[in-house]
Design an enzyme around this catalytic site. Structure first.
Site, short mmCIF file in Angstrom:
data_model
loop_
_atom_site.label_atom_id
_atom_site.label_comp_id
_atom_site.label_asym_id
_atom_site.label_seq_id
_atom_site.Cartn_x
_atom_site.Cartn_y
_atom_site.Cartn_z
N GLU A 47 40.21 44.54 24.38
CA GLU A 47 40.63 43.15 24.32
C GLU A 47 40.19 42.43 25.58
O GLU A 47 40.50 42.87 26.70
CB GLU A 47 42.15 43.04 24.21
CG GLU A 47 42.70 43.32 22.83
CD GLU A 47 44.16 42.91 22.71
OE1 GLU A 47 44.60 42.70 21.57
OE2 GLU A 47 44.87 42.81 23.73
N CYS A 48 39.47 41.33 25.44
CA CYS A 48 39.08 40.47 26.55
C CYS A 48 38.39 41.28 27.65
O CYS A 48 37.24 41.67 27.51
CB CYS A 48 40.27 39.69 27.06
SG CYS A 48 39.83 38.18 27.96
N GLY A 49 39.06 41.56 28.78
CA GLY A 49 38.43 42.35 29.83
C GLY A 49 37.99 43.71 29.34
O GLY A 49 36.93 44.21 29.74
N GLY B 61 37.03 42.23 21.20
CA GLY B 61 36.92 40.78 21.14
C GLY B 61 37.72 40.16 22.27
O GLY B 61 38.54 40.82 22.91
#
Length: 438
Positions: free
Chosen positions: A328-330, A429
């Site tokens: 997720e993200c990072g 994502g």
């Protein structure tokens, strides 16, 4: 004992909500009050400070992303065994997104849903009697939201305080404290908000100072008296995200720390075991795990160490051959091929997805998101809809040839297109999942 609570809110961001909240929490904890705190809206950082101040886990309550039964269940669990639940609002009290009543994401939704009186923090610098007009507007704006008390912040003098208090008197709303201007009380910030709680070597001393401030300038007895019994209604157990496996390898260190407490709590409640590991310490996921989860955080601040973590990358690649890996993200950026930091230095990442990202030209991406999953992944089966949010400053240079993970829409249902990546058993994502749509 019936749990009681209140919500701390303000007209806008920057009014001093977090400073007031932490000071109040730390002061009440000093008194021996069994207090638990929650944050309204999608925020990873404030709940960690809440936990440090109270000695109890932090929590998020989000009226847009969480269905009402989950919201009520989490509030019930948070208040169980405690005397007081303090919820810190985000932005302004009524700031949210247009939508169904009670589902805007605003702090006001939480106050109305749980029957919480609002302690309104007013930054009165640059005004005096006008503050009473602001308070009057808040008191009458929504009949479902009750302003229980007012706290004056950044007062300039005793005379300033007296003028504001006298103007407030006809409103019949108690003024329960006045905090002088003091720039040393704030906490340092970076682009996603406050610097994380674990990064403060002097956090205990800062909390002590905030507690002392609250003891000097807040009427703690009056604030405790404002708290009202929570209106919980029927709060059956309402699942958040289902655990993606029985044994979950979870990246957890200064680069990967953004995991919602309610998600981990539900995984554990469902019988899953969390197996933490540190990519920054060049550790790979536990080989006995069923799935690996790389959460968000600040990998861009540790690009060199992650690039040099050869053991981590090799073990992650081996794991991904037979079991799911999700970022997720990072965590998503770390699964890509290259991450360019703010100085323009390119750092090779795990290379399990074709993603290339850059912080050299920052672009803010912010907002609620609803994801319609195009394929099965650790956040849900194909076709499922999951609500969450996106908040990052990374620019996508290329997503490569990988298939997208989900179709995204914003809080208004406006299509944003395909997003995320998936290749084999690897997915990711920028979308942070909060709860499934039911």
């Amino acid at each position: 004992m019936t749990p009681r609570g209140l919500l701390i809110a303000a007209p806008r961001s920057g009014s001093g909500k977090t400073t007031v909240t932490l000071g109040l929490l730390a002061a009440l904890a000093r008194r021996g009050v069994a207090v638990r705190a929650a944050k309204s809206g999608p925020d990873y950082i404030d709940p960690a400070f809440h936990a440090a101040a109270t000695g109890r886990p932090g929590l998020n309550l989000d009226s847009w992303a969480m269905p009402p039964d989950l919201l009520g269940h989490l509030a019930s669990m948070a208040s169980a065994g405690g005397e007081l639940l303090v919820v810190e609002g985000a932005m302004g009290l009524f700031d949210g997104v247009p939508g169904l009543p009670g589902r805007s994401g605003a702090g006001a939704d939480i106050a109305a849903r749980l029957g919480l009186p609002v302690l309104l923090v007013l930054d009165v610098s640059g005004q005096s009697q006008t503050a009473a007009a602001v308070a009057r507007g808040f008191a009458t704006h929504d009949p479902e939201v009750r302003i229980g008390g007012i706290l004056l912040n950044r007062v300039g003098s005793e005379r300033h305080t007296r003028l504001v208090r006298e103007a407030m008197a006809p409103l019949g709303i108690p003024v329960v404290g006045a905090i002088p201007r003091d720039d040393t009380l704030g906490l340092p910030e970076r682009h996603l908000g406050l610097v994380q709680a674990g990064e403060h070597p002097d956090l205990a001393a800062r909390l002590d100072a905030l507690a002392a401030m609250a003891e000097r300038h807040l009427d703690l007895d009056a604030i405790l008296a404002l708290a009202a019994p929570l209106t919980l209604g029927d709060t059956p157990h309402a699942p958040a995200l289902p655990p993606p496996g029985q044994r979950i390898a979870l990246a957890q260190d200064a680069a990967f720390s953004f995991v919602y407490a309610h998600v981990l709590a539900h995984w554990r409640h469902a019988g899953a075991e969390i197996l933490p590991f540190s990519p920054l310490m060049d550790e790979g996921p536990d080989p006995s795990a069923d799935v690996c989860w790389l959460p968000g955080g600040y990998p861009e601040l540790h690009g060199g160490r992650l690039a040099a973590a050869g053991h981590f990358k090799a073990e992650l690649a081996a794991f991904a051959q037979t079991r799911p890996v999700h970022g997720e993200c990072g965590g998503y950026m770390a699964l890509g091929t290259v991450m360019v930091d703010a100085t323009g230095t390119a750092h090779p990442m795990a290379g399990l997805l074709g993603l290339e990202t850059s912080f050299a030209k920052r672009k803010m991406n912010l907002g609620y998101r609803e994801a319609h999953l195009l394929a099965a992944s650790p956040i849900g089966p194909a076709g499922a809809k999951v609500r969450g949010h996106e908040f990052h400053y990374a620019t996508v240079l290329t997503r490569g040839a990988d298939a997208p993970l989900a179709d995204l829409s914003d809080s208004q249902g406006i299509a944003l297109g395909a997003a995320g990546s998936r290749r084999g058993l690897v997915s990711g994502g920028f979308f942070h999942a909060i709860a499934p749509v039911r």
